[in-house]
Scaffold this motif. Structure first.
Motif, PDB file in Angstrom:
ATOM      1  N   VAL A 111       0.961  -1.081  -0.087  1.00  0.00           N
ATOM      2  CA  VAL A 111       0.078   0.038  -0.159  1.00  0.00           C
ATOM      3  C   VAL A 111       0.997   1.347  -0.035  1.00  0.00           C
ATOM      4  O   VAL A 111       1.643   1.588   0.660  1.00  0.00           O
ATOM      5  CB  VAL A 111      -0.842   0.123   1.232  1.00  0.00           C
ATOM      6  CG1 VAL A 111      -1.766   1.432   1.198  1.00  0.00           C
ATOM      7  CG2 VAL A 111      -1.817  -1.302   1.338  1.00  0.00           C
ATOM      8  N   ASP A 112       0.705   1.942  -0.984  1.00  0.00           N
ATOM      9  CA  ASP A 112       1.540   3.223  -0.881  1.00  0.00           C
ATOM     10  C   ASP A 112       0.697   4.537  -0.957  1.00  0.00           C
ATOM     11  O   ASP A 112      -0.423   4.562  -1.794  1.00  0.00           O
ATOM     12  CB  ASP A 112       2.335   3.414  -2.603  1.00  0.00           C
ATOM     13  CG  ASP A 112       3.305   2.285  -2.378  1.00  0.00           C
ATOM     14  OD1 ASP A 112       4.088   2.050  -1.502  1.00  0.00           O
ATOM     15  OD2 ASP A 112       3.595   1.894  -3.574  1.00  0.00           O
TER      16      ASP A 112
ATOM     17  N   ARG B 236       3.229   0.472   3.514  1.00  0.00           N
ATOM     18  CA  ARG B 236       3.381  -0.731   4.027  1.00  0.00           C
ATOM     19  C   ARG B 236       3.287  -1.815   3.208  1.00  0.00           C
ATOM     20  O   ARG B 236       2.774  -1.673   1.839  1.00  0.00           O
ATOM     21  CB  ARG B 236       2.304  -1.002   5.366  1.00  0.00           C
ATOM     22  CG  ARG B 236       1.147  -1.355   4.685  1.00  0.00           C
ATOM     23  CD  ARG B 236      -0.136  -1.336   5.976  1.00  0.00           C
ATOM     24  NE  ARG B 236      -1.324  -1.674   5.612  1.00  0.00           N
ATOM     25  CZ  ARG B 236      -2.337  -0.800   5.240  1.00  0.00           C
ATOM     26  NH1 ARG B 236      -2.039   0.552   5.358  1.00  0.00           N
ATOM     27  NH2 ARG B 236      -3.529  -1.329   4.809  1.00  0.00           N
ATOM     28  N   THR B 237       4.037  -2.822   3.513  1.00  0.00           N
ATOM     29  CA  THR B 237       3.991  -4.092   2.743  1.00  0.00           C
ATOM     30  C   THR B 237       3.264  -5.233   3.619  1.00  0.00           C
ATOM     31  O   THR B 237       3.157  -5.183   4.760  1.00  0.00           O
ATOM     32  CB  THR B 237       5.161  -4.786   2.363  1.00  0.00           C
ATOM     33  OG1 THR B 237       6.194  -5.013   3.491  1.00  0.00           O
ATOM     34  CG2 THR B 237       6.213  -3.672   1.414  1.00  0.00           C
TER      35      THR B 237
ATOM     36  N   ASP C 283       1.306  -7.187   8.358  1.00  0.00           N
ATOM     37  CA  ASP C 283       1.683  -5.964   7.692  1.00  0.00           C
ATOM     38  C   ASP C 283       2.810  -5.014   8.524  1.00  0.00           C
ATOM     39  O   ASP C 283       2.876  -5.042   9.619  1.00  0.00           O
ATOM     40  CB  ASP C 283       0.423  -4.906   7.834  1.00  0.00           C
ATOM     41  CG  ASP C 283      -0.706  -5.150   6.885  1.00  0.00           C
ATOM     42  OD1 ASP C 283      -0.748  -6.333   6.499  1.00  0.00           O
ATOM     43  OD2 ASP C 283      -1.307  -4.437   6.143  1.00  0.00           O
ATOM     44  N   ASP C 284       3.723  -4.894   7.454  1.00  0.00           N
ATOM     45  CA  ASP C 284       4.945  -4.067   7.967  1.00  0.00           C
ATOM     46  C   ASP C 284       5.126  -2.639   7.434  1.00  0.00           C
ATOM     47  O   ASP C 284       4.844  -2.389   6.357  1.00  0.00           O
ATOM     48  CB  ASP C 284       6.298  -4.905   7.687  1.00  0.00           C
ATOM     49  CG  ASP C 284       6.113  -6.412   8.415  1.00  0.00           C
ATOM     50  OD1 ASP C 284       6.576  -6.401   9.477  1.00  0.00           O
ATOM     51  OD2 ASP C 284       6.163  -7.171   7.576  1.00  0.00           O
ATOM     52  N   PHE C 285       5.208  -1.759   8.375  1.00  0.00           N
ATOM     53  CA  PHE C 285       5.226  -0.562   7.932  1.00  0.00           C
ATOM     54  C   PHE C 285       6.823   0.020   7.631  1.00  0.00           C
ATOM     55  O   PHE C 285       7.615  -0.328   8.245  1.00  0.00           O
ATOM     56  CB  PHE C 285       4.783   0.460   9.059  1.00  0.00           C
ATOM     57  CG  PHE C 285       3.133   0.064   9.172  1.00  0.00           C
ATOM     58  CD1 PHE C 285       2.245   0.833   8.603  1.00  0.00           C
ATOM     59  CD2 PHE C 285       2.794  -0.649  10.054  1.00  0.00           C
ATOM     60  CE1 PHE C 285       0.869   0.624   8.702  1.00  0.00           C
ATOM     61  CE2 PHE C 285       1.415  -1.082  10.213  1.00  0.00           C
ATOM     62  CZ  PHE C 285       0.605  -0.479   9.626  1.00  0.00           C
ATOM     63  N   ASP C 286       6.914   0.893   6.719  1.00  0.00           N
ATOM     64  CA  ASP C 286       8.028   1.571   6.428  1.00  0.00           C
ATOM     65  C   ASP C 286       8.838   2.275   7.470  1.00  0.00           C
ATOM     66  O   ASP C 286       9.884   2.500   7.710  1.00  0.00           O
ATOM     67  CB  ASP C 286       8.067   2.407   4.953  1.00  0.00           C
ATOM     68  CG  ASP C 286       7.767   1.623   3.660  1.00  0.00           C
ATOM     69  OD1 ASP C 286       7.525   0.425   3.967  1.00  0.00           O
ATOM     70  OD2 ASP C 286       7.753   2.262   2.683  1.00  0.00           O
TER      71      ASP C 286
ATOM     72  N   PRO D 291       4.415  -3.482  13.554  1.00  0.00           N
ATOM     73  CA  PRO D 291       3.769  -4.251  12.554  1.00  0.00           C
ATOM     74  C   PRO D 291       2.387  -4.739  13.124  1.00  0.00           C
ATOM     75  O   PRO D 291       2.339  -5.099  14.457  1.00  0.00           O
ATOM     76  CB  PRO D 291       5.075  -5.449  12.580  1.00  0.00           C
ATOM     77  CG  PRO D 291       6.076  -4.796  12.919  1.00  0.00           C
ATOM     78  CD  PRO D 291       5.742  -3.811  14.081  1.00  0.00           C
ATOM     79  N   ILE D 292       1.477  -4.890  12.351  1.00  0.00           N
ATOM     80  CA  ILE D 292       0.284  -5.734  12.615  1.00  0.00           C
ATOM     81  C   ILE D 292       0.301  -7.162  12.328  1.00  0.00           C
ATOM     82  O   ILE D 292       0.421  -7.461  11.134  1.00  0.00           O
ATOM     83  CB  ILE D 292      -1.050  -4.982  12.050  1.00  0.00           C
ATOM     84  CG1 ILE D 292      -0.726  -3.391  12.607  1.00  0.00           C
ATOM     85  CG2 ILE D 292      -2.177  -5.419  12.584  1.00  0.00           C
ATOM     86  CD1 ILE D 292      -2.018  -2.504  11.945  1.00  0.00           C
ATOM     87  N   LYS D 293      -0.080  -7.844  13.175  1.00  0.00           N
ATOM     88  CA  LYS D 293      -0.343  -9.379  12.911  1.00  0.00           C
ATOM     89  C   LYS D 293      -1.652 -10.013  13.165  1.00  0.00           C
ATOM     90  O   LYS D 293      -2.192  -9.413  14.161  1.00  0.00           O
ATOM     91  CB  LYS D 293       0.871 -10.573  13.638  1.00  0.00           C
ATOM     92  CG  LYS D 293       2.270  -9.680  13.569  1.00  0.00           C
ATOM     93  CD  LYS D 293       3.072 -10.534  14.630  1.00  0.00           C
ATOM     94  CE  LYS D 293       4.430  -9.784  14.747  1.00  0.00           C
ATOM     95  NZ  LYS D 293       5.226 -10.458  15.680  1.00  0.00           N
ATOM     96  N   SER D 294      -2.494 -10.759  12.379  1.00  0.00           N
ATOM     97  CA  SER D 294      -3.630 -11.174  12.635  1.00  0.00           C
ATOM     98  C   SER D 294      -3.960 -12.508  12.074  1.00  0.00           C
ATOM     99  O   SER D 294      -3.554 -12.849  11.001  1.00  0.00           O
ATOM    100  CB  SER D 294      -4.591 -10.040  12.096  1.00  0.00           C
ATOM    101  OG  SER D 294      -6.009 -10.310  12.206  1.00  0.00           O
ATOM    102  N   VAL D 295      -4.662 -13.027  12.860  1.00  0.00           N
ATOM    103  CA  VAL D 295      -5.584 -14.472  12.303  1.00  0.00           C
ATOM    104  C   VAL D 295      -6.603 -14.020  11.453  1.00  0.00           C
ATOM    105  O   VAL D 295      -7.342 -12.966  12.109  1.00  0.00           O
ATOM    106  CB  VAL D 295      -6.029 -15.457  13.387  1.00  0.00           C
ATOM    107  CG1 VAL D 295      -6.634 -16.526  13.014  1.00  0.00           C
ATOM    108  CG2 VAL D 295      -4.515 -15.682  14.238  1.00  0.00           C
ATOM    109  N   ILE D 296      -6.761 -14.410  10.114  1.00  0.00           N
ATOM    110  CA  ILE D 296      -7.940 -13.964   9.620  1.00  0.00           C
ATOM    111  C   ILE D 296      -8.979 -15.302   9.084  1.00  0.00           C
ATOM    112  O   ILE D 296      -8.431 -16.210   9.157  1.00  0.00           O
ATOM    113  CB  ILE D 296      -7.654 -13.187   8.217  1.00  0.00           C
ATOM    114  CG1 ILE D 296      -6.807 -14.422   7.214  1.00  0.00           C
ATOM    115  CG2 ILE D 296      -6.713 -12.186   8.511  1.00  0.00           C
ATOM    116  CD1 ILE D 296      -6.010 -13.879   6.052  1.00  0.00           C
ATOM    117  N   ALA D 297     -10.111 -14.881   9.141  1.00  0.00           N
ATOM    118  CA  ALA D 297     -11.039 -15.917   8.723  1.00  0.00           C
ATOM    119  C   ALA D 297     -12.163 -15.410   7.572  1.00  0.00           C
ATOM    120  O   ALA D 297     -12.387 -14.123   8.079  1.00  0.00           O
ATOM    121  CB  ALA D 297     -11.677 -16.177  10.050  1.00  0.00           C
TER     122      ALA D 297
END
Length: 334
Positions: free
Chosen positions: A211-212, A226-227, A254-257, A263-269
């Motif tokens: 995301v830019d 972020r990537t 998600d890792d931010f520049d 960084p945001i880590k998440s279990v997704i469903a």
């Protein structure tokens, strides 16, 4: 979101479906929906007010289909009117899909969409003295190619999403420029489906993207670009008109520049299941989860979760009814 997923077409089991209007090779079907909505949290806040409103939605769909191609264009516009007009909503959505079989085992697909929606008054990123809900324009274009060999289908998909935020009027006069939120997102996904049985296909998907934002540094001095990468595993179901769809669980990071942002880590469903217990009655379950950015000082973003359940029944060729309920939650990180 990346284009893809279970693309198998289901037979039309609705004898009341509108025959449509022939226009060359296309069949055009216009519809008008009217309804009532009741909510216990009209503004999406911690203690939002109860409201009852009226729903109006107009839809036009044009479809051209054969054994080797499917082309569909749809435009939908709607609104919700409450007793308190501060909570009124409006939206416009257009979607385009083109799918072609290049050979007996290879399919290509192109998609495009546009959506005009509104953010919530209680969104932390909405100015506190805003007198209306900020509008958001979202443009998306994507493609997908899939190849089947035996019981295995491999696919590659990618898309680009452009988001533009409207300025919002303020109660103190003037307006707030929300251009720092404008962004372009790129995403790709590789997926493998295995047809374990005629009706069940387990799958594994790996995705990545970036995301830019248009502005390198936001108004609080943070670099929000972020990537992201993730993986999910699930099952696609195809039992004809009785039950179809898919569900999956996975993980995203998600890792931010900017090193100052965690960084945001998440279990997704995720889930999109359609069940027809009896003819002309449909029950749909949709679940989504993911990661969104934020523009609050020191806040990286949020984990989002949504669950929606709806039931619809067709009574006559021009009469149907539906009801639904939903739940949403957003947890901010940082």
């Amino acid at each position: 979101p990346v284009a893809g997923g279970d693309q198998r077409q289901q037979p039309d089991e609705n004898p009341f479906a509108a025959p449509g209007i022939a226009a060359g090779t296309f069949i055009v079907r216009p519809t008008l929906d009217l309804g009532v909505i009741a909510t216990s949290n009209a503004d999406g806040g911690a203690n939002g007010p109860d409201e009852v409103g009226a729903l109006v939605a107009a839809n036009i769909e044009a479809t051209s289909e054969s054994e080797t191609h499917l082309i569909r264009f749809e435009i939908r516009g709607g609104g919700t009117v409450y007793g308190d007009d501060r909570f009124d909503e409006h939206d416009i959505n257009t979607q385009f899909l083109a799918r072609f079989e290049l050979a007996s085992q290879t399919t290509i697909e192109a998609t495009a969409s546009y959506d005009l929606g509104q953010t919530s008054f209680t969104d932390p990123d909405t100015p506190g003295d805003a007198v209306q809900r900020p509008g958001v324009h979202t443009f998306n274009a994507g493609g997908r190619i899939a190849r089947t060999g035996g019981i295995i289908t491999a696919s590659l998909a990618g898309d680009i999403t452009r988001t533009i935020n409207e300025d919002v009027a303020l109660s103190v006069g003037g307006s707030a420029n929300l251009g720092e939120r404008d962004s372009t997102a790129y995403a790709g996904e590789a997926r493998i489906d295995v047809a374990a049985t005629p009706s069940l296909s387990p799958f594994l998907a790996v995705s990545a993207g970036r995301v830019d934002y248009d502005q390198d540094i936001d108004s609080n001095g943070f670099q929000r670009d972020r990537t992201f990468h993730g993986m999910r595993a699930g099952v696609a179901i195809d039992r004809g008109p009785k039950l179809s769809g898919e569900f999956a669980v996975g993980y995203q990071r998600d890792d931010f520049d900017d090193p100052a942002l965690e960084p945001i880590k998440s279990v997704i469903a995720t889930a999109d299941l359609l069940w027809s217990p009896v003819r002309l009655t449909e029950v749909r379950l949709r679940a989504t989860s993911g990661i969104d950015g934020s523009f609050q000082p020191g806040v990286s973003g949020s984990r989002t979760h949504a669950l929606n359940l709806s039931v619809s029944r067709q009574f006559r060729d021009r009469l149907g009814a539906s009801a639904g309920a939903g739940y949403e939650r957003e947890d901010y990180i940082g």
